[in-house]
Design a protein around this motif. Structure first.
Motif, PDB file in Angstrom:
ATOM      1  N   GLN A   1       0.830  -1.208   0.000  1.00  0.00           N
ATOM      2  CA  GLN A   1       0.000   0.000   0.000  1.00  0.00           C
ATOM      3  C   GLN A   1       0.863   1.257   0.000  1.00  0.00           C
ATOM      4  N   LEU A   2       1.983   1.215   0.722  1.00  0.00           N
ATOM      5  CA  LEU A   2       2.920   2.340   0.716  1.00  0.00           C
ATOM      6  C   LEU A   2       3.541   2.541  -0.663  1.00  0.00           C
ATOM      7  N   VAL A   3       3.898   1.442  -1.314  1.00  0.00           N
ATOM      8  CA  VAL A   3       4.483   1.522  -2.654  1.00  0.00           C
ATOM      9  C   VAL A   3       3.515   2.227  -3.609  1.00  0.00           C
ATOM     10  N   ILE A   4       2.256   1.852  -3.550  1.00  0.00           N
ATOM     11  CA  ILE A   4       1.250   2.464  -4.430  1.00  0.00           C
ATOM     12  C   ILE A   4       1.113   3.951  -4.123  1.00  0.00           C
ATOM     13  N   LYS A   5       0.950   4.269  -2.835  1.00  0.00           N
ATOM     14  CA  LYS A   5       0.732   5.669  -2.465  1.00  0.00           C
ATOM     15  C   LYS A   5       1.940   6.542  -2.769  1.00  0.00           C
ATOM     16  N   MET A   6       3.138   6.077  -2.402  1.00  0.00           N
ATOM     17  CA  MET A   6       4.331   6.896  -2.624  1.00  0.00           C
ATOM     18  C   MET A   6       4.624   7.067  -4.106  1.00  0.00           C
ATOM     19  N   SER A   7       4.420   6.025  -4.885  1.00  0.00           N
ATOM     20  CA  SER A   7       4.681   6.139  -6.327  1.00  0.00           C
ATOM     21  C   SER A   7       3.751   7.159  -6.974  1.00  0.00           C
ATOM     22  N   ARG A   8       2.502   7.220  -6.477  1.00  0.00           N
ATOM     23  CA  ARG A   8       1.518   8.120  -7.080  1.00  0.00           C
ATOM     24  C   ARG A   8       1.592   9.546  -6.547  1.00  0.00           C
ATOM     25  N   THR A   9       1.870   9.694  -5.259  1.00  0.00           N
ATOM     26  CA  THR A   9       1.767  11.029  -4.653  1.00  0.00           C
ATOM     27  C   THR A   9       3.100  11.717  -4.406  1.00  0.00           C
ATOM     28  N   MET A  10       4.209  10.977  -4.463  1.00  0.00           N
ATOM     29  CA  MET A  10       5.502  11.591  -4.196  1.00  0.00           C
ATOM     30  C   MET A  10       6.449  11.507  -5.392  1.00  0.00           C
TER      31      MET A  10
END
Length: 727
Positions: free
Chosen positions: A613-622
């Protein structure tokens, strides 16, 4: 150095850092005066307890006798008075649930006296037993959610101690944690059970050598704790480090550890100050820390104690991990205990030095000057070889976790294949034993380095092997596969139980052979050792544990297990052989083993789910926003060139666009994979391992490639270069 504003602010904060507390006055107190000052130690007990109570308590502590409950009230009052004199207002029963963390609930000493005042009270009943909520800790089915009752039971063998806080102190009482039905819900209870089993079987063997006594044989441990330090400002800009403990993204620094200049190098001043304060806090708690140094990877360090009783060593190691984290914050840093916080450089382990013996006998793994003639040593060493060969998969299972999987088998850690390294001298002796009897051994020599002013150096009989998971190192074995974030209790429970079974086998075989006539003991021992070597020599390996040739030979020719991942390893806990081992010696029931397998598999699944879930969020938002801004800049530059009649062959733009599309596509596919669910936790763990993890790595591969091409001022995440080298 350029970078995003957040990264620049972090670097500025690092440069301007000042410790939150005044420097220690190291001349104020001698380490010898400081050591154990916050421990309800033998010295304190002797001073504060009546002689008869002290002697009764010591018999329980030293000989394992049943504790007399009638002394609890006296001990509690003495402990309370001592703690209050140290400024304590509260007490807590400290225990180690199956989360692997330390747990505690604080209660106050003060009780209203009915006259508008208060008195400090602490009874024997409160000392012996506490009652935390058992349903709120992992139980693996041992307790239902509505069945909340659980008990903490005073571990009289480990001393109580005082934990300091700037605003007060707390009395900490080491305890075991069990359910209302008496089943173990913690790490300590099985360890104490395994110690009992080890003592029983070791005494049977020692009896043949005339060494049996009422002094308990116990295991000893000395865990070498590795860790990373990263400035807190960088961590606050890395959601992956905050929540997962490791970097899920990050391109390699231009310089890593390949120069081999960090290992044993000069310790950075800020880090050395941190280490000194850690040691000072641990000295107060009676933790015998001995060694500090830079480790192999940049930003990596180690603290190591003198080894001690394994139950106490386990509690002390939990204190070490807690203290490292607490003190790091005072120096503006975060201590990372994850086994692999940074890809591409060494991860962190916790080498556990393991021995058995007691104060009178010393280490039963001590070969002496003539090991080929030391039959007692050879018997105990052979028991260890047999144990690792029979129960190697169990040993592997005790160090299985999502985080340790990233490290085992890599170039800084032993492989997942459990083997025993003996060194040249012992390997030669056991080879002789296989043929009948050992008549000689390779003697120690002197090393001369060709400089007259340097003295001759005594040489060990053999070199060391850093690639072996279970290596003999002089008077003990070193189990090197334990992860840096793990409790050392699990591996020791397995080692104690394995050794108990092997010693049980040896004692039984000697009983049959000797038949009450010790005149033929040497002949019986020689025959038994020869039999053990022939049956279990497959586990002995003195070569390169990293080589592909060894992996092939170990599995195909020697029949050793190679369980590379946690889902492969954990089912061993409920295999018939392991269940039979633990139930025979009353260390675990079958239900307790099933609970642990379920808990550890569930923890594995949750760890991978959180990271995904962190991989998805960080890739998209950071990562995506900064890369798109750079894509826009490149496109605008290309348009401007064309507007003035210049050709624009923007390979960089095409490359960047391909990487962005690849990362988006992989992230979307990863998100779709997370919709999977199964009622079978083992199947879910295998799915996470074989399907989700590879897709996470695919997202990372595109993101790390983008870090290499996106303008530095548009990249939001602190880089490996910054985190590892700015101290």
């Amino acid at each position: 150095m350029s970078g995003s504003q957040a990264r620049l602010n972090a670097i500025t904060a690092v440069n301007n850092f000042r410790a939150t507390e005044k420097p220690l006055n190291f001349m104020e107190e001698k380490p010898t005066d400081l050591f154990g000052c916050n421990v309800f130690s033998d010295k304190v007990m002797k001073e504060r307890l009546p002689k008869n109570v002290y002697k009764t308590l010591k018999r329980t502590m030293d000989k394992g006798e049943q504790m007399d409950p009638s002394i609890a009230e006296t001990v509690a009052n003495a402990m309370k008075d001592w703690a209050v004199s140290k400024g304590a207002t509260h007490y807590t029963h400290v225990f180690y649930p199956l989360t692997g963390m330390t747990a505690e609930k604080h209660d106050g000493f003060l009780t209203p006296d009915g006259k508008g005042g208060a008195i400090a009270e602490f009874s024997g009943k409160l000392l012996i037993q506490g009652e935390p909520d058992a349903s709120s800790f992992p139980s693996g089915g041992l307790r239902s959610t509505f069945e909340a009752r659980g008990y903490t039971a005073w571990d009289v063998t480990n001393p109580a101690y005082i934990r300091e806080n700037p605003n007060g102190t707390t009395l900490c009482i080491p305890t075991a944690f069990v359910s209302w039905t008496g089943e173990a819900l913690d790490k300590k209870t099985p360890l104490l059970r395994s110690q009992q089993a080890l003592n029983t079987q070791a005494q049977r063997v020692l009896k043949f050598f005339g060494k049996a006594s009422d002094e308990r044989v116990q295991s000893y441990a000395g865990p070498e704790q590795e860790y990373f330090l990263v400035d807190r400002n960088f961590v606050l800009n890395r959601p992956d480090l905050q929540l997962a403990g490791r970097t899920l993204f990050g391109a390699p620094s231009a310089k890593g550890q390949e120069m081999e200049d960090h290992y044993f190098g000069a310790i950075p001043p800020r880090v050395l100050s941190f280490m000194m304060e850690v040691e000072r806090e641990l000295y107060k708690l009676g933790v015998p820390v001995k060694t500090r140094h830079n480790e192999v990877a940049p930003g990596q360090f180690e603290i190591a104690p003198i080894y001690e009783n394994s139950n106490l060593a386990t509690d002390h190691n939990q204190m070490v991990m807690t203290t490292l984290k607490e003190v790091a914050l005072r120096y503006g840093m975060v201590c990372l205990l994850h086994e692999k916080p940074f890809a591409g450089i060494n991860g962190s382990g916790k080498h556990v030095n393991y021995s058995i013996g007691n104060a009178s006998l010393g280490s039963l793994f001590d070969p002496g000057d003539t090991p080929h003639e030391n039959m007692q040593f050879l018997v105990f060493c052979a028991a260890a070889i047999r144990a690792v060969h029979k129960y190697g998969p169990l040993l592997r299972a005790t160090v299985a976790s999502a985080s340790n999987d990233h490290r085992l088998g890599a170039n800084e850690a032993p492989p997942a294949i459990m083997s025993v390294y003996l060194g040249e001298q012992l390997a030669d002796i056991f080879e002789q034993l296989k043929k009948g009897c050992a008549k000689s051994c390779k003697v120690k020599d002197e090393l001369r380095v060709g400089v007259d002013t340097l003295p001759p150096l005594p040489m060990d009989a053999g070199d060391r092997n850093r690639t072996s998971p279970f290596a003999f190192t002089g008077n003990r074995f070193e189990f090197r596969a334990v992860g840096s974030n793990m409790s050392i209790a699990g591996p020791q429970v397995a080692l104690n139980s394995m050794m108990a079974e092997s010693l049980d086998y040896i004692a039984t075989e000697l009983d049959k052979c000797v038949k009450a006539d010790l005149s033929n003991l040497n002949e019986c021992v020689s025959k038994l050792l020869q039999d053990i070597v022939k049956k279990h020599e497959a586990v002995i390996f003195n070569g390169d544990g990293y080589s592909e040739a060894w992996h092939k030979e170990a599995v195909e020719k020697r029949g050793l297990a190679n369980m590379r991942t946690t889902p492969e390893a954990l089912p061993v806990l409920t295999s018939k052989e392991v269940v039979d081992l633990f139930t025979k010696y009353n260390v675990f029931s079958k239900r307790e083993l099933e609970s642990r397998q379920s808990i550890y598999l569930e923890q594995y699944v949750k760890t991978i789910m959180t990271e995904a879930q962190l991989v998805i969020k960080m890739s998209r938002t950071m990562i995506f926003p900064g890369a798109v801004r750079y894509q826009s800049q490149l496109a605008e530059t290309c348009a401007n060139l064309r507007a003035i009649g210049k050709d624009c062959v923007m390979v960089s733009l095409d490359d960047l666009t391909d990487k962005l599309r690849g990362m988006q596509k992989a992230a979307n596919e990863l998100e779709a994979l997370l919709g999977h669910s199964s009622d079978d936790v083992l199947e879910e763990a295998k799915y996470m391992c074989n399907t989700v993890l590879p897709k996470m790595l695919e997202v990372r591969s595109f993101a790390d490639a983008l870090e290499g091409v996106v303008a530095d001022d548009l990249w939001n995440l602190p880089s490996y270069q910054e985190m590892l080298f700015i101290k």
